[in-house]
Design a protein around this motif. Sequence first.
Motif, PDB file in Angstrom:
ATOM      1  N   ASP A 224       0.844  -1.199   0.000  1.00  0.00           N
ATOM      2  CA  ASP A 224       0.000   0.000   0.000  1.00  0.00           C
ATOM      3  C   ASP A 224       0.877   1.245   0.000  1.00  0.00           C
ATOM      4  O   ASP A 224       0.610   2.220  -0.720  1.00  0.00           O
ATOM      5  CB  ASP A 224      -0.917  -0.014   1.220  1.00  0.00           C
ATOM      6  CG  ASP A 224      -1.854   1.187   1.253  1.00  0.00           C
ATOM      7  OD1 ASP A 224      -2.737   1.273   0.372  1.00  0.00           O
ATOM      8  OD2 ASP A 224      -1.702   2.049   2.150  1.00  0.00           O
ATOM      9  N   SER A 294      -6.808   4.012   6.309  1.00  0.00           N
ATOM     10  CA  SER A 294      -6.660   4.109   4.855  1.00  0.00           C
ATOM     11  C   SER A 294      -7.903   4.724   4.227  1.00  0.00           C
ATOM     12  O   SER A 294      -7.800   5.526   3.282  1.00  0.00           O
ATOM     13  CB  SER A 294      -6.387   2.729   4.256  1.00  0.00           C
ATOM     14  OG  SER A 294      -5.179   2.192   4.764  1.00  0.00           O
ATOM     15  N   GLN A 298      -8.283   8.260   2.037  1.00  0.00           N
ATOM     16  CA  GLN A 298      -8.932   8.348   0.721  1.00  0.00           C
ATOM     17  C   GLN A 298     -10.014   9.417   0.708  1.00  0.00           C
ATOM     18  O   GLN A 298     -10.165  10.148  -0.282  1.00  0.00           O
ATOM     19  CB  GLN A 298      -9.515   6.982   0.336  1.00  0.00           C
ATOM     20  CG  GLN A 298      -8.488   5.900   0.067  1.00  0.00           C
ATOM     21  CD  GLN A 298      -7.545   6.239  -1.059  1.00  0.00           C
ATOM     22  OE1 GLN A 298      -7.942   6.857  -2.060  1.00  0.00           O
ATOM     23  NE2 GLN A 298      -6.278   5.871  -0.914  1.00  0.00           N
ATOM     24  N   VAL A 405     -14.241   0.729  -0.078  1.00  0.00           N
ATOM     25  CA  VAL A 405     -13.177  -0.086   0.502  1.00  0.00           C
ATOM     26  C   VAL A 405     -13.608  -1.546   0.408  1.00  0.00           C
ATOM     27  O   VAL A 405     -14.629  -1.931   0.981  1.00  0.00           O
ATOM     28  CB  VAL A 405     -12.906   0.310   1.967  1.00  0.00           C
ATOM     29  CG1 VAL A 405     -11.984  -0.710   2.624  1.00  0.00           C
ATOM     30  CG2 VAL A 405     -12.283   1.696   2.031  1.00  0.00           C
ATOM     31  N   TRP A 423     -10.386   1.248  -2.971  1.00  0.00           N
ATOM     32  CA  TRP A 423      -9.205   0.891  -2.175  1.00  0.00           C
ATOM     33  C   TRP A 423      -9.421  -0.501  -1.653  1.00  0.00           C
ATOM     34  O   TRP A 423     -10.506  -0.848  -1.181  1.00  0.00           O
ATOM     35  CB  TRP A 423      -9.000   1.857  -1.013  1.00  0.00           C
ATOM     36  CG  TRP A 423      -7.755   1.563  -0.216  1.00  0.00           C
ATOM     37  CD1 TRP A 423      -6.538   2.106  -0.407  1.00  0.00           C
ATOM     38  CD2 TRP A 423      -7.629   0.649   0.890  1.00  0.00           C
ATOM     39  NE1 TRP A 423      -5.621   1.591   0.497  1.00  0.00           N
ATOM     40  CE2 TRP A 423      -6.271   0.679   1.314  1.00  0.00           C
ATOM     41  CE3 TRP A 423      -8.499  -0.203   1.566  1.00  0.00           C
ATOM     42  CZ2 TRP A 423      -5.789  -0.094   2.364  1.00  0.00           C
ATOM     43  CZ3 TRP A 423      -8.022  -0.992   2.603  1.00  0.00           C
ATOM     44  CH2 TRP A 423      -6.683  -0.926   3.003  1.00  0.00           C
TER      45      TRP A 423
END
Length: 425
Positions: A224, A294, A298, A405, A423
Amino acid sequence: MRKIAIVGLGYVGLPVAAAFGEVVPVLGFDINQHRVDTLKQGYDYTNEMSAEELARTQIDYTADPARLAESDFIIVAVPTPIDQAKKPDLTPLIKASETVGKHLAKGTIVVYESTVYPGTTEEVCVPILERLSGLTAGVDFFVGYSPERINPGDKEHTFTSIVKVVSGMNEDTLQIVADTYGMVVQAGVYRASSIKVAEAAKVIENTQRDLNIALMNELAIIFDRLGIDTSEVLAAAGTKWNFLRFTPGLVGGHCIGVDPYYLTYKAESIGYHPQVILAGRRINDSMGKFIATSLVKQLALQNKLIQGARVSVLGLTFKENVTDLRNSRVIDIIEELREFGVQVTVTDALADGEEALHEYGLPLIPLEQLPPADAVVVAVPHQAYRDLGWNGVQGLLENGTGVVVDVKNMLEQRECPEGVVLWRL
């Protein structure tokens, strides 16, 4: 022919009872009267057994412990969780042993299937059986251990199709235990040399899997940061014949995320501090926070205001296509998002709403009632969510734009719609 009783009719005990119940009459005991009543009606609310499968069995369901005295082969299949300090919680096992001990008839064989650390059966359970029954192990009654290998939601690797490891306190007991399980386990039985060996074999099965997933999770974190898609890396590496096909993800439930702590607890009790096993546990336990962080990044890249951002989470159970909420690590994502001030709404196609409220204080919202969201987290890929496809998932976003996600890589990256940022681990 031994008269068989199963103590504990959960994800492990019920399939065991059903397998034996197709061949011989079986006594199925559980302390939960509601569980007994629903099974008598032919309904398994864990969805492990269908009404048709239950109808083929000869199971006499009861919540009356006195009836255990009717049996001379008792299989104990109760949960063995961990406590808040991540230490083994043997309470269910101890209470089950007390119940069995109070109603133990001479000549009975008691076989434990619960996951434990090596030595538990002989050092913890046997003394309880002796104390409550007034009988002597190895003389008046006998003990064996046969680790469960049930995989909830798996209709291919079932109780009868997986090799059964069996053990006994002496050769005669081992022979009877092997013959009894051999009646129903088509894959055959493996005779462990001792009860401790069988206990140890069970606890390392899931420890090994836990460590392999931990490696994938650590790789996902590294890739990542490098801007490399982990799935593409694994697909490329997987072309080698001996590459192990594990994938990153949340590790919850009552097996993989729990069993390693039984082994590390025992290791520490004898003066050895495990390093690799606990490192793997730390990585896997941190993945919820990593996923949530994460997602927040985003959202920030999309110029979304984090405070008050709306996120819909699809799935709360510990794995896909099961109803079990125990030790689900999806809650880690939810709690971390709330720490950022995000408004989180949760839905689950299979979980019981009352149980979710009781376990996690979370109200479950029907899918069709989810408010438009800035982001969607596909946490558990139940079949109902797979059926949604990209169109259904995109429809949950405000104006069809936002962040998705995909924790378990349910959605095809190449089909990601315009206006949606994907993601995934």
